[in-house]
Scaffold this motif. Structure first.
Motif, mmCIF file in Angstrom:
data_model
loop_
_atom_site.group_PDB
_atom_site.id
_atom_site.type_symbol
_atom_site.label_atom_id
_atom_site.label_comp_id
_atom_site.label_asym_id
_atom_site.label_seq_id
_atom_site.Cartn_x
_atom_site.Cartn_y
_atom_site.Cartn_z
ATOM 1 N N GLU A 177 0.824 -1.208 0.000
ATOM 2 C CA GLU A 177 0.000 0.000 0.000
ATOM 3 C C GLU A 177 0.857 1.256 0.000
ATOM 4 O OE1 GLU A 177 -3.238 0.208 -0.406
ATOM 5 O OE2 GLU A 177 -3.278 -1.977 -0.627
ATOM 6 N N ASP A 178 1.970 1.230 0.737
ATOM 7 C CA ASP A 178 2.875 2.376 0.730
ATOM 8 C C ASP A 178 3.557 2.532 -0.625
ATOM 9 O OD1 ASP A 178 2.297 2.914 3.385
ATOM 10 O OD2 ASP A 178 3.920 1.647 4.137
ATOM 11 N N ILE A 179 3.847 1.408 -1.285
ATOM 12 C CA ILE A 179 4.464 1.455 -2.612
ATOM 13 C C ILE A 179 3.535 2.130 -3.613
ATOM 14 C CG2 ILE A 179 5.149 -0.018 -4.558
ATOM 15 C CD1 ILE A 179 6.284 -1.966 -2.458
ATOM 16 N N ARG A 180 2.240 1.890 -3.500
ATOM 17 C CA ARG A 180 1.286 2.419 -4.475
ATOM 18 C C ARG A 180 0.796 3.825 -4.163
ATOM 19 N NH1 ARG A 180 0.374 -3.060 -4.499
ATOM 20 N NH2 ARG A 180 -0.892 -3.096 -2.617
ATOM 21 N N ASP A 181 0.780 4.207 -2.906
ATOM 22 C CA ASP A 181 0.145 5.457 -2.499
ATOM 23 C C ASP A 181 0.835 6.671 -3.117
ATOM 24 O OD1 ASP A 181 -1.550 7.195 -1.190
ATOM 25 O OD2 ASP A 181 -0.381 7.190 0.668
ATOM 26 N N ARG A 182 0.107 7.416 -3.933
ATOM 27 C CA ARG A 182 0.580 8.660 -4.546
ATOM 28 C C ARG A 182 1.833 8.457 -5.394
ATOM 29 N NH1 ARG A 182 1.184 11.511 0.992
ATOM 30 N NH2 ARG A 182 1.090 9.312 1.638
ATOM 31 N N GLN A 183 1.914 7.325 -6.080
ATOM 32 C CA GLN A 183 3.073 7.012 -6.905
ATOM 33 C C GLN A 183 2.630 6.546 -8.297
ATOM 34 O OE1 GLN A 183 6.050 7.675 -6.125
ATOM 35 N NE2 GLN A 183 6.319 7.546 -3.900
ATOM 36 N N TRP A 184 3.599 6.578 -9.236
ATOM 37 C CA TRP A 184 3.338 6.119 -10.599
ATOM 38 C C TRP A 184 3.129 4.605 -10.655
ATOM 39 C CZ3 TRP A 184 2.011 8.678 -14.783
ATOM 40 C CH2 TRP A 184 2.364 10.022 -14.921
ATOM 41 N N GLN A 185 3.783 3.864 -9.764
ATOM 42 C CA GLN A 185 3.747 2.403 -9.761
ATOM 43 C C GLN A 185 4.420 1.826 -11.006
ATOM 44 O OE1 GLN A 185 -0.231 0.879 -8.938
ATOM 45 N NE2 GLN A 185 -0.739 2.719 -7.760
ATOM 46 N N ILE A 238 -1.511 11.047 -15.126
ATOM 47 C CA ILE A 238 -0.778 11.782 -16.160
ATOM 48 C C ILE A 238 0.259 12.651 -15.469
ATOM 49 C CG2 ILE A 238 -2.687 11.789 -17.806
ATOM 50 C CD1 ILE A 238 -3.308 14.659 -16.927
ATOM 51 N N GLY A 239 1.277 13.071 -16.241
ATOM 52 C CA GLY A 239 2.310 13.894 -15.641
ATOM 53 C C GLY A 239 3.209 14.549 -16.664
ATOM 54 N N SER A 240 4.293 15.110 -16.190
ATOM 55 C CA SER A 240 5.239 15.831 -17.035
ATOM 56 C C SER A 240 5.823 14.936 -18.120
ATOM 57 C CB SER A 240 6.384 16.380 -16.177
ATOM 58 O OG SER A 240 5.913 17.220 -15.161
ATOM 59 N N ASN A 241 6.283 15.571 -19.190
ATOM 60 C CA ASN A 241 6.988 14.895 -20.287
ATOM 61 C C ASN A 241 6.161 13.785 -20.930
ATOM 62 O OD1 ASN A 241 9.401 16.446 -19.818
ATOM 63 N ND2 ASN A 241 9.791 15.131 -18.047
ATOM 64 N N GLY A 242 4.865 14.040 -21.021
ATOM 65 C CA GLY A 242 3.996 13.102 -21.727
ATOM 66 C C GLY A 242 3.798 11.778 -21.023
ATOM 67 N N GLN A 243 4.015 11.741 -19.710
ATOM 68 C CA GLN A 243 3.830 10.492 -18.984
ATOM 69 C C GLN A 243 2.338 10.205 -18.777
ATOM 70 O OE1 GLN A 243 7.088 9.688 -15.822
ATOM 71 N NE2 GLN A 243 6.791 11.910 -15.805
ATOM 72 N N LYS A 244 1.973 8.973 -19.069
ATOM 73 C CA LYS A 244 0.589 8.523 -18.890
ATOM 74 C C LYS A 244 0.631 7.061 -18.456
ATOM 75 C CE LYS A 244 -0.249 9.708 -23.148
ATOM 76 N NZ LYS A 244 0.786 10.695 -23.458
ATOM 77 N N ALA A 247 -0.602 13.674 -11.514
ATOM 78 C CA ALA A 247 -1.927 13.684 -10.905
ATOM 79 C C ALA A 247 -2.724 12.517 -11.453
ATOM 80 C CB ALA A 247 -2.658 15.005 -11.184
ATOM 81 N N GLY A 248 -3.596 11.979 -10.608
ATOM 82 C CA GLY A 248 -4.365 10.841 -11.079
ATOM 83 C C GLY A 248 -5.503 10.491 -10.143
ATOM 84 N N ALA A 249 -6.199 9.425 -10.502
ATOM 85 C CA ALA A 249 -7.330 8.965 -9.699
ATOM 86 C C ALA A 249 -7.511 7.476 -9.913
ATOM 87 C CB ALA A 249 -8.601 9.710 -10.089
ATOM 88 N N SER A 250 -8.055 6.831 -8.883
ATOM 89 C CA SER A 250 -8.437 5.426 -9.014
ATOM 90 C C SER A 250 -9.879 5.281 -8.551
ATOM 91 C CB SER A 250 -7.515 4.525 -8.195
ATOM 92 O OG SER A 250 -7.719 4.701 -6.806
ATOM 93 N N LEU A 251 -10.603 4.381 -9.198
ATOM 94 C CA LEU A 251 -11.997 4.130 -8.869
ATOM 95 C C LEU A 251 -12.175 2.620 -8.733
ATOM 96 C CD1 LEU A 251 -14.847 5.347 -8.490
ATOM 97 C CD2 LEU A 251 -15.218 4.974 -10.948
ATOM 98 N N ALA A 252 -12.687 2.196 -7.571
ATOM 99 C CA ALA A 252 -12.842 0.768 -7.300
ATOM 100 C C ALA A 252 -14.286 0.462 -6.934
ATOM 101 C CB ALA A 252 -11.907 0.345 -6.172
ATOM 102 N N TYR A 253 -14.717 -0.745 -7.317
ATOM 103 C CA TYR A 253 -16.064 -1.214 -6.984
ATOM 104 C C TYR A 253 -15.950 -2.590 -6.352
ATOM 105 C CZ TYR A 253 -20.959 -2.580 -7.386
ATOM 106 O OH TYR A 253 -22.245 -2.985 -7.106
ATOM 107 N N LYS A 254 -16.578 -2.758 -5.187
ATOM 108 C CA LYS A 254 -16.552 -4.026 -4.469
ATOM 109 C C LYS A 254 -17.905 -4.698 -4.611
ATOM 110 C CE LYS A 254 -14.854 -5.952 -0.121
ATOM 111 N NZ LYS A 254 -14.275 -5.616 1.219
ATOM 112 N N PHE A 255 -17.932 -5.888 -5.205
ATOM 113 C CA PHE A 255 -19.179 -6.582 -5.510
ATOM 114 C C PHE A 255 -19.784 -7.222 -4.263
ATOM 115 C CE2 PHE A 255 -16.861 -6.259 -9.411
ATOM 116 C CZ PHE A 255 -17.818 -6.018 -10.372
#
Length: 703
Positions: free
Chosen positions: A58-66, A176-182, A695-703
């Motif tokens: 969770e720390d690896i993913r939080d607010r990072q490009w991954q 998305i981010g600087s230098n065309g990163q997506k 900057a980015g966003a994640s959207l999750a759905y739990k069935f």
């Protein structure tokens, strides 16, 4: 100032901490319990007699490009991890100075993903297939205990994919981010009818900070778990990666000073680039025989293909010994690890034993071509190299832990490492003789440690081990004077390491946390270095002796439920202790710093959680000067950079939305992101980008 002063200060710091540790009576805090698996005998972190750092997924993913390990492992002491901003090459990674001389890929460090080795039997490894979106944790093991992993184990990085459980969950993520990163990612996880699953897929695109840096990385990772019976467990993992990247190469110090975005003309003229495809699958079966005995079996297979267009000038490919400027490489690989574990009580003491056998094989078809046809550059030309290579190892190992008295334990391990190289040359031409041959390296690698629990919260330990590092296939391929056959005279580098350390956790009503510190000393003989570089071939030799010694400190502190602070400090003195000369008479003096190493690193971070789901963080990292070559005539300058990040997650019924943003290199500092060690044209530097945003966003759905 004499070089031993920082280590003396470090020793004083550790020793001064011990009395306070002995007097501590604080009960264990509410920090999550962590079981370490990297030491073969799985045990709680508080009982491990080795330097090991655990980074939670969770720390690896939080607010990072991954995307890169360099995003999240900067807080690991002893680890120098530099992002080249070049996806045609892997990250530059070293642990306590081991692996620092690698100019490409990862060298001298063992890397495992879900118990499957990402390091070949000759010690060459990679990290770009590790899926950070689905990793549960990463363990970084340093010091003598890493010798239990065999050849080229100056340190060990173990990554574990998370296990699917609970109700099905689907998550999408975009950034998305600087230098065309997506980057776009999709992950499904959960458990249905006793079958747990995690499937993660992502795509990352970037234009790059410098010209000739565009990249397209696609990654798929899956894990499936089930229990065939109440006392067994079966896990299947599948991984695929597809990378196409341009290669900007390095620049000289003068070129970097004039323009940090500079790219040498060669990579542009030849359109230097690399394509990589890799698919692998592994199966792990665990069976509890009875209360005292358990078995584990791991098997894996994989295939890898690489095509790389280098910027080698056409003139340099004229000698008949040249391998050309295009590498076409195909590998099929597989392996097996069988392990038995046993636990029994002997009177009032406890004995734990692990014994096993690991075998790995890589079959490689390697071809080389000119990178030009006539005046057209950057295309596949005439065949210049063709060979079939086989790398293999068969290593038995054993480890035992004996708790012979209250608060005391003695640990010992032994691995018999047996590495074999076989090469069949299929390209024989005038001036280019038959380079076929084979070589075998064997060595016993013992480890022993003694640990003592001062109290329920504090552990002190001492460990001693012996390791070795064979040449890679590239390093053994050629002999001086243009002679054919493998370089049988090149011997493994052999090392002896000692480490003393302390680890403590603490908790009060308002403060909780843990800290650890270690002093280490490693002496190596027969270090492998370049002896000659001509005609497109690099010949290697064994040098004299080297020494790596230093101090590490790490700490995590929570103030209440809102504030978290992390600190990491590394002091490293890595030097040549016996000078040597290459075949041309160029000499490296005793006392020179080992190329690619840095004397000091520091990391500080603060994270604030003002509201449920909200987090704001700032971190600062310092890296000292880096020796760019063996002669120490060039040093990449020291730098300090800071980053700011924020995120907010909120639940709406079955939906969870997480938005996040970060700014790296807040002060827009100009610095060298990585160093190409001993680059023959003096193009040592790969520039880091200036201020970057994401900057980015994640959207999750739990069935």
């Amino acid at each position: 100032m004499p070089t031993h002063h920082p280590l003396a200060c470090a020793a004083a710091l550790v020793l001064s901490a011990l009395p306070a540790a002995a007097q501590s009576t604080s009960p264990p805090g509410s920090l999550p319990e962590q079981t370490i698996r990297s030491t073969l005998l799985a045990s709680p972190l508080e009982q491990v007699p080795a330097s090991v750092t655990v980074v939670d997924g969770e720390d690896i993913r939080d607010r990072q490009w991954q995307v890169n390990l360099s995003e999240s492992l900067s807080s690991t002491p002893g680890l120098l991890l530099q992002n080249r901003q070049n996806y045609a090459q892997d990250l530059q990674l070293s642990i306590r100075g081991h692996g620092a001389r690698s100019t490409f890929g990862v060298r001298g460090i063992q890397i495992y993903v879900d118990d499957i080795p990402a390091t070949m039997p000759d010690g060459q490894g990679q990290t770009n297939h590790i899926d950070l979106s689905s990793v549960e944790r990463i363990e970084v093991l340093r010091g003598p205990y890493s010798a239990l992993y065999g050849n080229a184990s100056g340190g060990v990085i173990n990554a574990y994919t998370e296990r699917g459980h609970g109700a099905p969950r689907l998550e999408s993520r975009f950034a998305i981010g600087s230098n065309g990163q997506k980057r776009i990612g999709l992950k499904a996880s959960g458990e249905t009818n006793g079958v747990g699953y995690v499937v993660s897929a992502s795509r990352f695109l970037t234009d790059g900070y410098r010209r000739q840096s565009r990249a397209d990385k696609n990654l798929l990772n899956a894990r499936i778990d089930t229990q065939p019976s109440g006392d067994s467990h079966l896990m299947l993992v599948v991984n695929h990666i597809n990378v196409d990247a341009l290669d900007p190469g390095g620049v000289s110090p003068a070129e970097w000073l004039a323009n940090p975005r500079a790219v040498a003309q060669g990579p542009q003229d030849f359109n230097a680039r690399k394509s990589q495809r890799q698919t692998q699958a592994g199966l792990k079966y665990e069976k509890r025989i009875d209360a005292q005995n358990a078995l584990q079996a791991v098997g894996y297979v994989g295939t890898r293909a690489i095509v790389q267009f280098q910027s080698t000038p056409a003139a340099a490919q004229k000698p008949p010994t040249s391998a050309g400027g295009v590498i076409d490489l195909g590998r099929n690989y597989g392996g097996l690890d069988l392990r038995w574990s046993h636990e029994r009580s002997i009177g009032t003491s406890t004995l734990n034993v692990v014994a096993g056998l690991t075998a790995n094989v890589v079959r490689e078809d390697r071809k080389g071509y000119n990178n030009f046809i006539g005046s057209t550059l950057g295309v596949r030309g005439d065949l210049r190299r063709s060979e079939s290579n086989t790398l293999s190892n068969i290593d038995p190992y054993a480890q035992a832990s004996w708790a012979f008295a209250p608060q005391w334990a003695l640990n010992a391990g032994l691995r018999w490492s047996n590495v074999r190289f076989v090469s069949r040359d299929e390209y024989i031409a005038p001036g280019n003789g038959d380079d076929s041959g084979n070589a075998r390296y064997r060595r016993a690698l013992p480890v022993v440690s003694l640990q003592h629990a001062l109290n329920a919260a504090t552990l002190i330990y001492a460990a001693l081990g012996s390791g070795f590092e064979t040449p890679t296939f590239n390093e053994i391929s050629y002999r001086s004077g243009g002679l054919g056959g493998l370089n049988f005279g090149l011997q493994p580098a052999k090392s002896r390491s000692i480490e003393i350390g302390v680890r403590q956790h603490y908790a009060t009503p308002s403060v909780r946390g843990d800290w650890s510190a270690a002093l280490f000393h490693t002496r190596t003989q027969d270090e492998i270095v370049a002896a000659e570089n001509s005609g497109g071939r690099t010949v290697f030799q064994n040098a004299g002796r080297t020494r790596r010694q230093g101090f590490e400190l790490a700490s995590t502190t929570w103030l209440g439920q809102q504030w978290e602070f992390n600190l990491a400090l590394t002091l490293l003195d890595a030097r040549v202790t016996q000078g040597y000369c290459d075949v041309k008479g160029n000499c490296v003096a005793a006392g020179n710093r080992l190329a690619g190493t840095v004397r000091s690193q520091a990391y500080l971070a603060a994270n604030w959680h003002p509201l449920p789901g909200a987090r704001i963080g700032i971190d600062w990292r310092h890296v000292g000067t880096i020796a760019a070559n063996d002669s120490n005539s060039v040093y990449a300058p020291a730098y300090s950079v800071a980053a700011l990040s924020a995120g907010y997650a909120r639940d709406w019924g079955r939906w969870t939305l997480d938005v996040f943003a970060r700014i790296d290199n807040l002060t827009n500092r100009r610095y060298v992101g990585s160093v190409i060690v001993n680059e023959s044209n003096g193009r040592y530097y790969e520039a880091a980008p200036g201020r970057q945003w994401m900057a980015g966003a994640s959207l999750a759905y739990k069935f």
